[in-house]
Structure formats: C-alpha cells, structure tokens
Design an enzyme around this catalytic site. Structure first.
Site, PDB file in Angstrom:
ATOM      1  N   ARG A   1     -11.632 -22.160  21.460  1.00 10.59           N
ATOM      2  CA  ARG A   1     -11.348 -20.664  21.933  1.00 10.59           C
ATOM      3  C   ARG A   1     -10.772 -20.669  22.290  1.00 10.59           C
ATOM      4  NH1 ARG A   1     -15.111 -18.331  24.888  1.00 10.59           N
ATOM      5  NH2 ARG A   1     -16.951 -19.405  24.458  1.00 10.59           N
TER       6      ARG A   1
ATOM      7  N   TYR B   1       0.404   2.542  14.583  1.00 15.37           N
ATOM      8  CA  TYR B   1      -0.546   1.952  13.771  1.00 15.37           C
ATOM      9  C   TYR B   1      -1.555   2.837  13.942  1.00 15.37           C
ATOM     10  CZ  TYR B   1      -3.553  -0.392  11.364  1.00 15.37           C
ATOM     11  OH  TYR B   1      -4.146  -1.359  10.510  1.00 15.37           O
TER      12      TYR B   1
ATOM     13  N   ASP C   1       5.242  -2.714  19.542  1.00 20.25           N
ATOM     14  CA  ASP C   1       4.833  -3.491  18.429  1.00 20.25           C
ATOM     15  C   ASP C   1       5.320  -3.363  17.431  1.00 20.25           C
ATOM     16  OD1 ASP C   1       3.399  -4.244  15.886  1.00 20.25           O
ATOM     17  OD2 ASP C   1       1.602  -2.248  16.647  1.00 20.25           O
TER      18      ASP C   1
HETATM   19  C1  LIG Z   1      -1.185  -4.479   9.949  1.00 22.65           C
HETATM   20  C2  LIG Z   1      -0.662  -3.864  11.682  1.00 22.65           C
HETATM   21  C3  LIG Z   1      -1.915  -3.771  12.723  1.00 22.65           C
HETATM   22  C4  LIG Z   1      -2.892  -4.365  13.407  1.00 22.65           C
HETATM   23  O1  LIG Z   1      -3.105  -5.631  12.396  1.00 22.65           O
HETATM   24  P1  LIG Z   1      -4.029  -5.967  11.804  1.00 22.65           P
HETATM   25  O2  LIG Z   1      -3.210  -7.872  11.467  1.00 22.65           O
HETATM   26  O3  LIG Z   1      -4.631  -5.235  10.160  1.00 22.65           O
HETATM   27  O4  LIG Z   1      -5.185  -5.942  12.399  1.00 22.65           O
HETATM   28  C5  LIG Z   1      -1.220  -3.211  13.715  1.00 22.65           C
HETATM   29  N1  LIG Z   1       0.333  -2.696  14.207  1.00 22.65           N
HETATM   30  C6  LIG Z   1       0.867  -2.308  12.988  1.00 22.65           C
HETATM   31  C7  LIG Z   1       2.442  -2.245  13.257  1.00 22.65           C
HETATM   32  C8  LIG Z   1       0.612  -2.942  11.599  1.00 22.65           C
HETATM   33  O5  LIG Z   1       1.321  -2.938  10.608  1.00 22.65           O
END
Ligand SMILES: *Cc1c(COP(=O)(O)O)cnc(C)c1O
Length: 403
Positions: A64, A117, A189
């Site tokens: 972990r 998202y 992101d």
């Molecule tokens: C899919 C996505 C997420 C979340 O990711 P997961 O791996 O599905 O938990 C976050 N930000 C963006 C822009 C995404 O497309």
C-alpha cells in the site's frame, strides 16, 4: 531516486519506452517482472512501522506504500510530464479525491471549473461543503470571472482542460499566474490532453491529475489514476492519503498501464489523425448541426488549442436534431463504434449526453454558466472518442448509421 524525471534530454517516444524500466538489477530481465508480493523483507534499521517515517522511495515495505511496478509507472509518468515525482492510485477518482482531501481542510476555499468530469463535479458539490470546505465554481475559460472568484482564502484552483464532456479549454499558463498571485496552488486534470498534447507542470501548474484508465493505458482493460508534481509534495500525498485512505493500484494494473504507456506517443498520433478526419467529415454532414474538436478551425478556442496542445487528442462532440432518437438509431446501427461511455481506448466509442440531465444531476448550472455550457453542447451532445482504427472505416460506419 528523489528526481524521477529521468531521460530528461530524450523525446517522448524514448521516455515512453524506457523511463522507469531499466533491466532488472538481479536477473537482467529487460521487461519488468510483475511483483505481486504485498510485503517485502526489510532491514530493521531502515524502516519504521508508521507512514509518518516512510522509508526512502526505493526501499519497499508494504504494497500500500509502494511496489516496484507502481514505482516504475510513477517514474514513466514523471518523465513524460517533465515533473519530479508521481503517486499512482487505483483510479482517476481516487487520485482526484485524494489530492482534494490532502490539500483542503475546513475553512479553505476551492475554486473549481464549473464543468469537469462528472464524478469530480459531484464529489465537490455534494461532499466537500459538509467538510467545511468553501466552493466556488467558475467558467475557467473566462479569466475575469476566475479573477473575481479567487479570494485571499483560496487554497486551490482546480481546472480540467480540455474539459469533459464539452471540450472547452482552459489557458493553463494564465490560470497559473492568477492562482499564484493570490497564493493559491493549481491542479490540472490533463486526462484528455495527455502529456503528448500538454505538459501542465511546464506551464506553471503545481499538480497534474490523470485518469490512467483512458489514453495512457489506452487499451480499455485497467483502471488507474495518478497525481504528478514536486517530489516533496508527492511524498506528503503518499503518506497522508495513499497510505491512509488506501486507494492503492494493483501491481497487475500498473504492469498493464506501463505496457500501454510505451506506445502512448504513437497512439496519440493515430488518435489525432483519425479524429481530425472524423471531425471534418461530421462537420460536412447535412444532419450534423455542430462539431466541437480542438483541432478544427471552428472550435471557439482554436487559437488557444494551437498554442497549448501539441496533439489535439481524439475526443470530440457533435450535435444533431432530436438527439435521443439519434442515440437509439446509432446504438443499433453502428458496427465499428461501440455505444459506450469512457474514452481514450484503441476502439472508437460514442455516447449521447443530454444537457438537461447533466445540468440537473452533476453540474447544477444556471444563468451565464448554463448559457456557456449550452453554447458548447446545445440540448445534448454525442461525445465521440475516436480510436486508432482506419478513419475511412469509421467514416463509412457513421455514414450508414446516420442515414
Ligand atoms: C475518466 C475521468 C476521470 C476519472 O477517472 P477513473 O479512472 O474513471 O476513476 C477523471 N477525469 C477525467 C477528465 C476523466 O475523463
């Protein structure tokens, strides 16, 4: 191993293949071994039981904390993003929620993109206020609105570019300047752009978030997420959140994502080439009212896209009359595209997202924010993730299905 930004002077294709993957020190194996062990035999003088006294990054203790396959993936991601270090998580949501909970405490102020998202949007709107965190949502493409939203109490600015699902862009360098001038940090992101398109750290961001589930793995068979940034900040995130909240990635997923990431640069070239052809075809189609793709001149922020994205990626949207009926027709008729959520896979995917539903369930937008959402998405969009199939086959598939 404190600076994981290895292969500094190499190109992305070399980094994608080699960063984090030297031959095995014991066996000489040139492909990393899959290490499933949950615990590691240790020197009693070099480790302690508490995460607060975490051992050095390359001393393994309990899975972990870190394992060889996860650390290899972290090294590759840091190298690709031109950053010092990374922490991988079990999913993109584990990475995003982990960073938010790590950085924010009761009384802090978060400024976040009003469209991002859906999972992050819902977490921020539904969960963080109950923890005493103050939230302001803002259209991050409007720098004046952002400036007005940032206060002396703002701890973090959180952007997503291009943002899912409407493919609106954020000027990372400009937002970083505004955030830093107010003493706040910036998290971006960058899942849709990928490090092949944009490297947010080099533009001033403090943290990059990825859903590795998308383009970086690229094959639709492993969930994963990552936060990328400065070495000390990543060590604190690992101690505070990865170890204590426990959303660790499985070594097998790290192995798959590491393997997928090796071809990220060449896949992104194919994704972009296919998306440009599909987007141009859709833009000419008589039944299609609007196409949004950063690589098209018609994208409202095409100039920013050219400046900030070295690869336009392959997520696009299009609008038609009576979207729900078209969704039923396309889901039955398409033979190559799959009618499914998610993005960034080798296969082409398409999914209808009605504006009304998303505004009600995820984004709760009103007034100018709602108007701007509708300027990009109308009453609903088909979100298309163009895969790496031959563009002529994808176009033929759309042609017969849209009749
Ligand atoms: C899919 C996505 C997420 C979340 O990711 P997961 O791996 O599905 O938990 C976050 N930000 C963006 C822009 C995404 O497309």
């Amino acid at each position: 191993m404190s600076d994981l930004n290895n292969f500094k002077n190499s190109g992305s294709q070399t980094k994608a293949v080699h960063a984090g993957e030297p031959p095995d020190a014991v066996t000489g194996a040139v492909t990393p071994a899959l290490v499933l062990s949950t615990n590691f035999a240790v020197d009693p003088d070099s480790v302690s039981f508490s995460a607060n006294d975490m051992p050095a990054d390359d001393v393994y203790f309990y899975s972990r904390w870190a394992t060889p396959n996860l650390r290899a993936l972290e090294a590759k991601l840091a190298s690709l993003e031109e950053a010092q270090d990374a922490v991988v998580f079990a999913s993109g949501m584990a990475a995003a929620s982990g960073l938010l909970l790590h950085l924010l405490k009761s009384g802090d102020h978060l400024v976040i993109s009003d469209v991002c998202y859906a999972g992050v949007a819902e977490l921020v709107r539904q969960k963080l206020p109950g923890l005493g965190i103050n939230i302001t949502t803002v259209n991050m493409s409007d720098l004046d609105a952002l400036k007005a939203a940032i206060t002396p109490g703002t701890r973090l600015v959180y952007a997503e570019t291009p943002c899912n699902p409407i493919i609106r862009l954020t000027d990372i360098a400009a937002v970083a300047r505004l955030a830093h001038a107010a003493g706040a940090q910036l998290a971006v992101d960058s899942t849709i752009a990928t490090p092949i398109g944009t490297k947010p750290i080099t533009l001033g961001a403090d943290y990059v978030i990825h859903s590795l589930t998308k383009y970086i793995n690229g094959h639709g068979d492993a969930l994963g997420g990552a936060v990328i940034g400065k070495h000390e900040a990543m060590t604190r995130l690992r101690q505070d959140i990865l170890i204590h909240a426990g959303g660790a990635m499985s070594p097998f997923n790290a192995y798959l994502i590491l393997r997928g990431a090796a071809t990220l640069p060449i896949r992104m070239k194919a994704h972009e080439a296919g998306a440009l052809e599909v987007a141009s075809y859709l833009e000419r189609h008589p039944k299609v009212k609007r196409v949004i793709y950063p690589g098209l001149k018609s994208h409202p922020q095409h100039e920013l896209a050219c400046r900030q994205m070295k690869n336009f990626s392959s997520l696009l949207t299009f609008q038609v009359d009576n979207g729900p009926a078209a969704a039923r027709q396309l889901s039955h008729r398409l033979k190559i595209f799959h009618y499914a959520v998610s993005l960034g896979k080798q296969r082409s995917l398409l999914f209808y997202i009605p504006t009304e539903e998303l505004i009600r369930s995820s984004f709760t937008l009103t007034g100018a924010a709602l108007a701007d959402y509708k300027a990009y998405a109308g009453e609903g969009i088909f979100r298309v993730s163009v895969g790496i199939e031959d563009a002529q086959d994808l176009i033929a598939d759309l042609e017969q299905a849209l009749k």
